[in-house]
Motif scaffolding. Sequence first.
Motif, PDB file in Angstrom:
ATOM      1  N   ARG A  46      47.144  50.429  58.814  1.00  0.00           N
ATOM      2  CA  ARG A  46      45.985  49.576  59.116  1.00  0.00           C
ATOM      3  C   ARG A  46      45.062  49.480  57.909  1.00  0.00           C
ATOM      4  O   ARG A  46      44.503  48.401  57.627  1.00  0.00           O
ATOM      5  CB  ARG A  46      45.229  50.129  60.320  1.00  0.00           C
ATOM      6  N   TYR A  47      44.890  50.587  57.206  1.00  0.00           N
ATOM      7  CA  TYR A  47      44.006  50.588  56.035  1.00  0.00           C
ATOM      8  C   TYR A  47      44.559  49.701  54.928  1.00  0.00           C
ATOM      9  O   TYR A  47      43.807  48.983  54.261  1.00  0.00           O
ATOM     10  CB  TYR A  47      43.840  52.022  55.539  1.00  0.00           C
ATOM     11  N   SER A  52      40.468  42.638  58.701  1.00  0.00           N
ATOM     12  CA  SER A  52      39.118  43.027  59.092  1.00  0.00           C
ATOM     13  C   SER A  52      38.932  42.829  60.594  1.00  0.00           C
ATOM     14  O   SER A  52      39.290  41.789  61.146  1.00  0.00           O
ATOM     15  CB  SER A  52      38.092  42.192  58.322  1.00  0.00           C
ATOM     16  N   GLY A  53      38.388  43.830  61.258  1.00  0.00           N
ATOM     17  CA  GLY A  53      38.172  43.772  62.690  1.00  0.00           C
ATOM     18  C   GLY A  53      39.148  44.605  63.488  1.00  0.00           C
ATOM     19  O   GLY A  53      38.911  44.889  64.660  1.00  0.00           O
ATOM     20  N   GLN A  54      40.263  45.014  62.845  1.00  0.00           N
ATOM     21  CA  GLN A  54      41.244  45.845  63.528  1.00  0.00           C
ATOM     22  C   GLN A  54      40.846  47.316  63.552  1.00  0.00           C
ATOM     23  O   GLN A  54      41.479  48.111  64.229  1.00  0.00           O
ATOM     24  CB  GLN A  54      42.613  45.697  62.865  1.00  0.00           C
ATOM     25  N   GLY A  55      39.814  47.660  62.832  1.00  0.00           N
ATOM     26  CA  GLY A  55      39.348  49.034  62.759  1.00  0.00           C
ATOM     27  C   GLY A  55      38.283  49.161  61.694  1.00  0.00           C
ATOM     28  O   GLY A  55      38.089  48.246  60.885  1.00  0.00           O
ATOM     29  N   PRO A  56      37.581  50.304  61.652  1.00  0.00           N
ATOM     30  CA  PRO A  56      36.490  50.463  60.683  1.00  0.00           C
ATOM     31  C   PRO A  56      36.955  50.428  59.224  1.00  0.00           C
ATOM     32  O   PRO A  56      36.156  50.113  58.338  1.00  0.00           O
ATOM     33  CB  PRO A  56      35.886  51.823  61.047  1.00  0.00           C
ATOM     34  N   TYR A  57      38.207  50.773  58.962  1.00  0.00           N
ATOM     35  CA  TYR A  57      38.701  50.796  57.586  1.00  0.00           C
ATOM     36  C   TYR A  57      39.866  49.835  57.364  1.00  0.00           C
ATOM     37  O   TYR A  57      40.473  49.851  56.296  1.00  0.00           O
ATOM     38  CB  TYR A  57      39.153  52.217  57.211  1.00  0.00           C
ATOM     39  N   THR A  62      42.763  47.038  49.301  1.00  0.00           N
ATOM     40  CA  THR A  62      42.823  46.248  48.068  1.00  0.00           C
ATOM     41  C   THR A  62      41.538  46.375  47.262  1.00  0.00           C
ATOM     42  O   THR A  62      41.574  46.646  46.056  1.00  0.00           O
ATOM     43  CB  THR A  62      43.095  44.772  48.396  1.00  0.00           C
ATOM     44  N   ASN A  63      40.402  46.192  47.913  1.00  0.00           N
ATOM     45  CA  ASN A  63      39.122  46.303  47.200  1.00  0.00           C
ATOM     46  C   ASN A  63      38.867  47.726  46.716  1.00  0.00           C
ATOM     47  O   ASN A  63      38.386  47.935  45.596  1.00  0.00           O
ATOM     48  CB  ASN A  63      37.981  45.845  48.102  1.00  0.00           C
ATOM     49  N   ASP A  64      39.188  48.707  47.550  1.00  0.00           N
ATOM     50  CA  ASP A  64      38.991  50.102  47.155  1.00  0.00           C
ATOM     51  C   ASP A  64      39.903  50.476  45.988  1.00  0.00           C
ATOM     52  O   ASP A  64      39.485  51.178  45.057  1.00  0.00           O
ATOM     53  CB  ASP A  64      39.255  51.032  48.341  1.00  0.00           C
ATOM     54  N   PHE A  65      41.132  50.016  46.038  1.00  0.00           N
ATOM     55  CA  PHE A  65      42.085  50.294  44.961  1.00  0.00           C
ATOM     56  C   PHE A  65      41.614  49.682  43.644  1.00  0.00           C
ATOM     57  O   PHE A  65      41.623  50.344  42.596  1.00  0.00           O
ATOM     58  CB  PHE A  65      43.464  49.741  45.345  1.00  0.00           C
ATOM     59  N   GLN A  66      41.199  48.438  43.679  1.00  0.00           N
ATOM     60  CA  GLN A  66      40.730  47.775  42.461  1.00  0.00           C
ATOM     61  C   GLN A  66      39.507  48.481  41.879  1.00  0.00           C
ATOM     62  O   GLN A  66      39.413  48.679  40.660  1.00  0.00           O
ATOM     63  CB  GLN A  66      40.405  46.315  42.755  1.00  0.00           C
ATOM     64  N   ALA A  67      38.588  48.873  42.742  1.00  0.00           N
ATOM     65  CA  ALA A  67      37.376  49.550  42.268  1.00  0.00           C
ATOM     66  C   ALA A  67      37.714  50.890  41.628  1.00  0.00           C
ATOM     67  O   ALA A  67      37.224  51.217  40.540  1.00  0.00           O
ATOM     68  CB  ALA A  67      36.397  49.742  43.428  1.00  0.00           C
ATOM     69  N   LEU A 211      38.448  54.705  46.709  1.00  0.00           N
ATOM     70  CA  LEU A 211      39.193  55.653  47.542  1.00  0.00           C
ATOM     71  C   LEU A 211      38.366  56.902  47.851  1.00  0.00           C
ATOM     72  O   LEU A 211      38.441  57.452  48.949  1.00  0.00           O
ATOM     73  CB  LEU A 211      40.495  56.031  46.834  1.00  0.00           C
ATOM     74  N   GLY A 212      37.600  57.368  46.867  1.00  0.00           N
ATOM     75  CA  GLY A 212      36.724  58.510  47.109  1.00  0.00           C
ATOM     76  C   GLY A 212      35.636  58.186  48.112  1.00  0.00           C
ATOM     77  O   GLY A 212      35.256  59.026  48.937  1.00  0.00           O
ATOM     78  N   ALA A 213      35.122  56.946  48.054  1.00  0.00           N
ATOM     79  CA  ALA A 213      34.090  56.533  49.004  1.00  0.00           C
ATOM     80  C   ALA A 213      34.630  56.510  50.425  1.00  0.00           C
ATOM     81  O   ALA A 213      33.936  56.886  51.377  1.00  0.00           O
ATOM     82  CB  ALA A 213      33.553  55.159  48.610  1.00  0.00           C
ATOM     83  N   VAL A 214      35.878  56.070  50.581  1.00  0.00           N
ATOM     84  CA  VAL A 214      36.494  56.053  51.907  1.00  0.00           C
ATOM     85  C   VAL A 214      36.617  57.473  52.452  1.00  0.00           C
ATOM     86  O   VAL A 214      36.349  57.730  53.630  1.00  0.00           O
ATOM     87  CB  VAL A 214      37.879  55.372  51.834  1.00  0.00           C
TER      88      VAL A 214
END
Length: 260
Positions: A46-47, A52-57, A62-67, A211-214
């Motif tokens: 799911r992550y 978006s909308g299927q769960g909190p994460y 994609t955005n977390d990986f790029q960051a 990823l650390g923020a997640v």
Amino acid sequence: MKVKDQLLALLIPLLVLTTWFVVSTTGLIPEYLLPHPLTVFDSGMRYIFGESGQGPYAGRFTNDFQASVTRVLLGFSLATVLGIPLGILSGRLALVNRLVSTAINGLRAVPGICWLPLAMIWFGIGIKTTVFLVATAAFFPIYQNTLTGAQLVAPIYYQAGAMLGVSRIRGIFAILLPMAMPNIITGLRLGMGISWAYLVLGELTGVPNGLGAVIMDARMVGQIDIIMVGIILITVIGRMCDLLLVTLMRLCFKSARRLA
């Protein structure tokens, strides 16, 4: 890599996964402490692939990986640009070594967590703080291994090169770098590994993505499965970065291709 070597490399991960599956299925460790592998797998799907909308994460990967990759590459590149030239100079010039060794070896003993509050004061919460922490951490292994490699090049090789008409500048690329390449690659690989560790430290400061923020967000709401997903993804991506680094070094430098 041969098939036998590939299977051998997967042995420990498979043993860890099997042990994890057994202790979770039998209930030796409670679900709230160590979720079942299938639960973590579903959360990971799911992550990574969710919408978006299927769960909190869901769909954040994609955005977390790029960051995260951007922060690692910026910090690691800065550490490389500073660490390799300074390591070569310190390894070949006694005056430079005496000048910087005390300061660098002293700063190397400072734990990364000590730099965090100072970096937040200097740069605030965001990419600058994380890049600073990554660059600071990766610099020391890159510098130290490059210095060691440069020191191990015996003067007789420069003398032989001079007899063949190799200038001092050309000798850096024809003699010094090829002979120091094993140590340089070791330093770069150590620096890349520690970059991911300090990336998580930088992203625990409240940045909105990464990823650390997640992992930090999941800890706050008690979602252990997402924490496990973040840890596994960092492990996989870190290994891929290590392989990519070695491959690029072998493509760019002939001396690196001779290394096993």
